[in-house]
Design a protein around this motif. Structure first.
Motif, PDB file in Angstrom:
ATOM      1  N   ILE A 274     -11.754   7.764  -0.138  1.00 52.90           N
ATOM      2  CA  ILE A 274     -11.790   6.999   1.113  1.00 52.90           C
ATOM      3  C   ILE A 274     -12.723   7.680   2.115  1.00 52.90           C
ATOM      4  O   ILE A 274     -13.534   7.022   2.765  1.00 52.90           O
ATOM      5  CB  ILE A 274     -10.362   6.829   1.689  1.00 52.90           C
TER       6      ILE A 274
ATOM      7  N   ASP B  53      -9.175  -1.738   6.308  1.00 51.72           N
ATOM      8  CA  ASP B  53      -8.322  -1.581   5.133  1.00 51.72           C
ATOM      9  C   ASP B  53      -8.271  -0.120   4.672  1.00 51.72           C
ATOM     10  O   ASP B  53      -7.204   0.387   4.306  1.00 51.72           O
ATOM     11  CB  ASP B  53      -8.813  -2.470   3.987  1.00 51.72           C
TER      12      ASP B  53
ATOM     13  N   ILE C 111       0.843  -1.199   0.000  1.00 55.36           N
ATOM     14  CA  ILE C 111       0.000   0.000   0.000  1.00 55.36           C
ATOM     15  C   ILE C 111       0.876   1.246   0.000  1.00 55.36           C
ATOM     16  O   ILE C 111       0.660   2.184  -0.762  1.00 55.36           O
ATOM     17  CB  ILE C 111      -0.959  -0.011   1.212  1.00 55.36           C
ATOM     18  N   LYS C 112       1.901   1.233   0.838  1.00 56.49           N
ATOM     19  CA  LYS C 112       2.793   2.377   0.920  1.00 56.49           C
ATOM     20  C   LYS C 112       3.555   2.560  -0.387  1.00 56.49           C
ATOM     21  O   LYS C 112       3.747   3.682  -0.858  1.00 56.49           O
ATOM     22  CB  LYS C 112       3.764   2.186   2.080  1.00 56.49           C
TER      23      LYS C 112
ATOM     24  N   ARG D 209      -3.104  11.365  -4.908  1.00 57.94           N
ATOM     25  CA  ARG D 209      -3.234  11.042  -3.477  1.00 57.94           C
ATOM     26  C   ARG D 209      -4.446  11.731  -2.873  1.00 57.94           C
ATOM     27  O   ARG D 209      -5.226  11.115  -2.154  1.00 57.94           O
ATOM     28  CB  ARG D 209      -1.984  11.488  -2.715  1.00 57.94           C
TER      29      ARG D 209
ATOM     30  N   LYS E 116       2.519   1.779  -3.315  1.00 62.57           N
ATOM     31  CA  LYS E 116       1.573   2.310  -4.299  1.00 62.57           C
ATOM     32  C   LYS E 116       1.462   3.829  -4.156  1.00 62.57           C
ATOM     33  O   LYS E 116       1.459   4.555  -5.149  1.00 62.57           O
ATOM     34  CB  LYS E 116       0.212   1.651  -4.107  1.00 62.57           C
ATOM     35  N   TYR E 117       1.401   4.325  -2.928  1.00 65.74           N
ATOM     36  CA  TYR E 117       1.267   5.760  -2.705  1.00 65.74           C
ATOM     37  C   TYR E 117       2.563   6.512  -2.970  1.00 65.74           C
ATOM     38  O   TYR E 117       2.540   7.699  -3.267  1.00 65.74           O
ATOM     39  CB  TYR E 117       0.750   6.049  -1.294  1.00 65.74           C
TER      40      TYR E 117
ATOM     41  N   GLN F 161      -5.965   1.815   6.983  1.00 62.43           N
ATOM     42  CA  GLN F 161      -4.552   1.576   6.667  1.00 62.43           C
ATOM     43  C   GLN F 161      -4.149   2.328   5.405  1.00 62.43           C
ATOM     44  O   GLN F 161      -3.062   2.900   5.334  1.00 62.43           O
ATOM     45  CB  GLN F 161      -4.292   0.086   6.493  1.00 62.43           C
ATOM     46  N   GLU F 162      -5.023   2.318   4.418  1.00 63.18           N
ATOM     47  CA  GLU F 162      -4.715   2.993   3.164  1.00 63.18           C
ATOM     48  C   GLU F 162      -4.620   4.507   3.358  1.00 63.18           C
ATOM     49  O   GLU F 162      -3.725   5.158   2.819  1.00 63.18           O
ATOM     50  CB  GLU F 162      -5.782   2.648   2.125  1.00 63.18           C
TER      51      GLU F 162
ATOM     52  N   ARG G   2      -7.642  10.145  -4.009  1.00 67.16           N
ATOM     53  CA  ARG G   2      -7.886   8.845  -3.372  1.00 67.16           C
ATOM     54  C   ARG G   2      -8.300   9.026  -1.910  1.00 67.16           C
ATOM     55  O   ARG G   2      -9.189   8.332  -1.420  1.00 67.16           O
ATOM     56  CB  ARG G   2      -6.634   7.959  -3.470  1.00 67.16           C
TER      57      ARG G   2
END
Length: 116
Positions: A55, A84, A36-37, A48, A39-40, A87-88, A51
Protein backbone atom coordinates in the motif's frame (compact mmCIF):
# COMPACT_ATOMS: atom_id res chain seq x y z
CA UNK A 1 -47.74 17.48 59.86
CA UNK A 2 -45.68 14.55 58.80
CA UNK A 3 -43.54 14.84 55.67
CA UNK A 4 -43.99 12.14 53.10
CA UNK A 5 -40.95 9.98 52.68
CA UNK A 6 -39.59 9.18 49.29
CA UNK A 7 -39.36 5.61 48.14
CA UNK A 8 -35.98 6.25 46.49
CA UNK A 9 -33.41 8.86 47.34
CA UNK A 10 -32.08 11.23 44.71
CA UNK A 11 -28.73 9.53 44.83
CA UNK A 12 -30.30 6.13 44.06
CA UNK A 13 -32.37 7.56 41.19
CA UNK A 14 -29.32 9.30 39.74
CA UNK A 15 -27.21 6.15 39.99
CA UNK A 16 -29.92 3.99 38.39
CA UNK A 17 -30.49 6.41 35.51
CA UNK A 18 -26.78 6.78 34.92
CA UNK A 19 -26.16 3.05 34.88
CA UNK A 20 -29.17 2.54 32.58
CA UNK A 21 -27.77 5.16 30.22
CA UNK A 22 -24.31 3.59 30.21
CA UNK A 23 -25.69 0.10 29.60
CA UNK A 24 -28.04 1.14 26.81
CA UNK A 25 -25.58 3.36 24.95
CA UNK A 26 -24.31 1.31 21.99
CA UNK A 27 -22.31 2.58 19.07
CA UNK A 28 -23.99 1.43 15.85
CA UNK A 29 -20.70 1.13 14.01
CA UNK A 30 -19.24 -1.18 16.64
CA UNK A 31 -21.16 -4.18 15.35
CA UNK A 32 -21.13 -3.39 11.65
CA UNK A 33 -19.62 -5.95 9.31
CA UNK A 34 -16.48 -4.65 7.67
CA UNK A 35 -15.12 -7.01 4.99
CA UNK A 36 -11.72 -5.27 4.91
CA UNK A 37 -11.30 -5.61 8.65
CA UNK A 38 -12.44 -9.24 8.54
CA UNK A 39 -9.84 -9.94 5.85
CA UNK A 40 -7.05 -8.52 8.02
CA UNK A 41 -8.24 -10.41 11.09
CA UNK A 42 -7.50 -13.67 9.24
CA UNK A 43 -4.02 -12.57 8.08
CA UNK A 44 -0.77 -13.34 9.84
CA UNK A 45 1.55 -10.58 10.98
CA UNK A 46 3.94 -11.12 8.07
CA UNK A 47 1.10 -10.95 5.55
CA UNK A 48 -0.17 -7.73 7.13
CA UNK A 49 3.21 -6.04 7.04
CA UNK A 50 3.73 -7.14 3.43
CA UNK A 51 0.34 -5.73 2.42
CA UNK A 52 0.96 -2.46 4.27
CA UNK A 53 4.28 -2.15 2.43
CA UNK A 54 2.48 -2.73 -0.90
CA UNK A 55 0.00 0.00 0.00
CA UNK A 56 2.82 2.41 0.90
CA UNK A 57 4.59 1.71 -2.38
CA UNK A 58 1.40 2.29 -4.38
CA UNK A 59 0.68 5.56 -2.55
CA UNK A 60 4.22 6.80 -3.22
CA UNK A 61 3.86 5.80 -6.87
CA UNK A 62 0.64 7.79 -7.13
CA UNK A 63 2.24 10.82 -5.43
CA UNK A 64 5.19 10.77 -7.85
CA UNK A 65 2.84 10.48 -10.81
CA UNK A 66 2.37 13.51 -13.08
CA UNK A 67 -1.33 14.19 -12.72
CA UNK A 68 -1.50 17.21 -15.01
CA UNK A 69 -1.98 15.14 -18.16
CA UNK A 70 -4.68 12.88 -16.65
CA UNK A 71 -8.33 13.24 -17.57
CA UNK A 72 -10.96 14.12 -15.01
CA UNK A 73 -12.22 10.52 -14.77
CA UNK A 74 -8.66 9.24 -14.26
CA UNK A 75 -8.12 11.70 -11.43
CA UNK A 76 -11.40 10.60 -9.85
CA UNK A 77 -10.32 6.97 -10.10
CA UNK A 78 -6.98 7.79 -8.48
CA UNK A 79 -8.72 9.67 -5.71
CA UNK A 80 -11.05 6.73 -5.09
CA UNK A 81 -8.11 4.32 -5.11
CA UNK A 82 -6.27 6.45 -2.55
CA UNK A 83 -9.35 6.55 -0.36
CA UNK A 84 -9.69 2.76 -0.53
CA UNK A 85 -5.99 2.29 0.21
CA UNK A 86 -6.30 4.59 3.22
CA UNK A 87 -9.22 2.56 4.59
CA UNK A 88 -7.34 -0.67 4.00
CA UNK A 89 -4.19 0.61 5.72
CA UNK A 90 -6.26 1.83 8.65
CA UNK A 91 -7.89 -1.60 8.98
CA UNK A 92 -4.50 -3.32 8.77
CA UNK A 93 -2.95 -1.26 11.54
CA UNK A 94 -5.97 -1.05 13.80
CA UNK A 95 -5.29 -1.85 17.44
CA UNK A 96 -7.96 -3.83 19.21
CA UNK A 97 -9.07 -2.57 22.57
CA UNK A 98 -11.61 -0.59 24.53
CA UNK A 99 -11.77 3.13 23.96
CA UNK A 100 -13.19 5.45 26.61
CA UNK A 101 -14.26 8.97 25.82
CA UNK A 102 -13.62 11.89 28.14
CA UNK A 103 -17.32 11.96 29.04
CA UNK A 104 -17.30 8.28 30.00
CA UNK A 105 -14.23 8.78 32.17
CA UNK A 106 -15.87 11.73 33.95
CA UNK A 107 -19.04 9.71 34.54
CA UNK A 108 -17.03 6.79 35.95
CA UNK A 109 -15.17 9.13 38.28
CA UNK A 110 -18.44 10.69 39.46
CA UNK A 111 -19.91 7.26 40.09
CA UNK A 112 -16.86 6.25 42.09
CA UNK A 113 -17.12 9.43 44.16
CA UNK A 114 -20.81 8.78 44.84
CA UNK A 115 -20.29 5.15 45.74
CA UNK A 116 -17.23 5.67 47.91
Amino acid sequence: MKRSTRFFSRKQIFTCLLSLFLISAVTPGAFANNPIKDKYDRMTTEERTARVEEIRNRVEEIRRMDKSDLSKTDRKELKKELKDLKQEAKAAQQVKGVYLSIGAIIIIILLLILIL
